[in-house]
Design an enzyme around this catalytic site. Structure first.
Site, mmCIF file in Angstrom:
data_model
loop_
_atom_site.group_PDB
_atom_site.id
_atom_site.type_symbol
_atom_site.label_atom_id
_atom_site.label_comp_id
_atom_site.label_asym_id
_atom_site.label_seq_id
_atom_site.Cartn_x
_atom_site.Cartn_y
_atom_site.Cartn_z
ATOM 1 N N ILE A 155 3.020 -6.999 2.486
ATOM 2 C CA ILE A 155 1.612 -7.113 2.065
ATOM 3 C C ILE A 155 0.775 -6.236 2.994
ATOM 4 C CG2 ILE A 155 -0.350 -8.705 1.774
ATOM 5 C CD1 ILE A 155 1.647 -11.040 1.779
ATOM 6 N N HIS A 156 -0.072 -5.378 2.458
ATOM 7 C CA HIS A 156 -1.030 -4.702 3.341
ATOM 8 C C HIS A 156 -2.316 -4.267 2.649
ATOM 9 C CE1 HIS A 156 0.771 -0.999 1.687
ATOM 10 N NE2 HIS A 156 -0.356 -0.397 2.017
#
Ligand code: UD1
Ligand code: UDP
Length: 371
Positions: free
Chosen positions: A202-203
């Site tokens: 996730i980013h």
């Protein structure tokens, strides 16, 4: 001929790799500029070491700031380099702030710009990458598209000149790396068994800056009967630090680790049961390995992946993620992985050389001395 590439963020080191190799093969002079947008060892140097990318000729050390300040600092520093080097063309990659700053600095100095991975769109201007893409494409001289959809997106914006469908340069690196995977020890090191874990990354700002979205993803995965291996991007690490300790301690099946090297990431992807990600690069790699992928976003620039059927959009909605995980348990979403064509980087360099030839020819004609 002197070419100059500008990179700065993790996926750009991977994208520049096959082009550097092509330039070397063809004896083309090439200067590499690293803006310093990413700077931790595991976000930057590890890729240069592992993929044997020559060290950058310049590292501008810009570091982390707000979007405006980061892009502004880059503009100032890139301009200095361009004035010193005066390349015949600047090449920018993808859609980061380093991409936009590189393209803008060059165009102000009347240096032609080539954009690798042109034409991708999410059609969401609240996504920082979308503004970077749209502006970069608008001011680029040559546009190298990875997909037919990207070509179409540009056509709809009236951009048709010097647009080339060349394929995906990341696929070249992916293919080239396959022979190196068997010697990696990451699965043993992390005590993982093939097909027995979910791989999570996730980013995206929409999932990290909104803690409710981040928590919703975590809640969807905290009760699954599998380990969730989670190499944590530094942006996400900062967000997790804002979540209450007791909530994090509930994630008993999570194994959170630092970001890993490219080859280790490929091994982790290849052996995952399923991949959950909001990364552009990882959703494509999941497809190339034929691993079902839940895209933790509401849209994707790589719409071909949805058509191929091996990926599904879930956003960050807990219920949707759970439902799709349940529905695809034990079977891939589809057995039709999208096939990309190799050698995008070679096609790109051939088109670049042709463009320079045409320019020279036109200059000759204007001076009454056609070549
Ligand atoms: C950037 C790109 C995004 C790309 C991603 C790849 C923009 C607007 N975004 O997002 O398109 O998908 O890179 O990973 O250009 N940090 C560190 N160490 C580092 C780098 C960053 O600790 O080496 C932390 C800093 O706190 C920083 C935050 O991560 O503020 C975000 O970094 P930044 O480069 O601004 O954006 P990314 O989220 O990495
Ligand atoms: N990647 C990596 N280590 C990690 C996470 C990602 O080597 O811990 C690689 C991944 O395999 C892919 C690229 O980085 O090739 C994707 O970069 P990222 O997800 O940061 O950015 P995006 O593709 O979304 O712009």
């Amino acid at each position: 001929m002197k070419l100059l590439s500008i990179v700065g963020a993790r996926p750009q080191f991977i994208k520049v790799k096959p082009l550097v190799d092509e330039f070397n093969k063809k004896g083309i002079q090439h200067i590499l500029v690293h803006t310093g947008q990413h700077y931790d060892y595991e976000m930057s140097q590890v890729f240069f070491d592992q993929l044997k990318i020559p060290l950058p000729d310049y590292n501008l050390g810009v570091g982390s700031h707000s979007h405006g300040k980061q892009t502004g600092l880059m503009l100032e520093k890139i301009e200095e380099v361009l004035l010193k080097e005066m390349p015949d063309m600047v090449i920018v990659y993808g859609d980061t702030n380093s991409t936009l700053a590189g393209a803008l600095s060059a165009v102000k100095l009347k240096i032609p710009v080539a954009h690798i991975e042109a034409g991708l769109r999410s059609f969401r201007m609240d996504m920082p990458e979308e503004a970077n893409r749209v502006i970069t494409d608008r001011i680029s001289t040559i546009l190298f598209c990875p997909t037919q959809t990207a070509v179409e997106n540009l056509r709809k914006e009236g951009i048709t000149k010097n647009v080339f469908l060349v394929g995906d340069v990341m696929y070249d690196v992916f293919l080239e790396s396959q022979k190196l995977l068997s010697s990696r020890t990451i699965l043993n090191d992390l005590n993982l068994k093939p097909k027995n874990y979910l791989l999570l990354t996730i980013h995206r700002q929409e999932n990290t800056d909104n803690l409710e979205n981040l928590k919703s993803i975590f809640l969807a995965l905290k009760d699954v009967n599998q380990k969730v291996l989670f190499p944590v991007h530094p942006r996400t690490k900062k967000a997790i630090e804002k979540i209450a300790d007791f909530e994090i301690s509930e994630l008993k099946n999570f194994q959170m680790i630092e970001p890993v090297s490219y080859l280790d990431m490929l091994v982790l992807e290849k052996n995952a049961d399923k991949i959950l990600t909001d990364s552009g690069g990882i959703q494509k790699e999941a497809n190339w390995f034929g691993i079902p992928c839940l895209i933790l976003r509401n849209e994707t620039e790589w719409v071909e992946l949805l058509v191929a059927g091996n990926a599904a959009l879930t956003g960050s909605n807990q219920m949707v993620i759970k439902k799709i995980l349940f529905e695809i348990d034990g079977r891939p979403l589809s057995n039709r992985p999208l096939v990309d064509s190799p050698q995008a980087s070679e096609r790109t360099v051939v088109k670049l050389l042709k463009w320079f030839e045409t320019q020279e020819h036109n200059r000759g004609e204007k001076s009454g001395n056609p070549k």
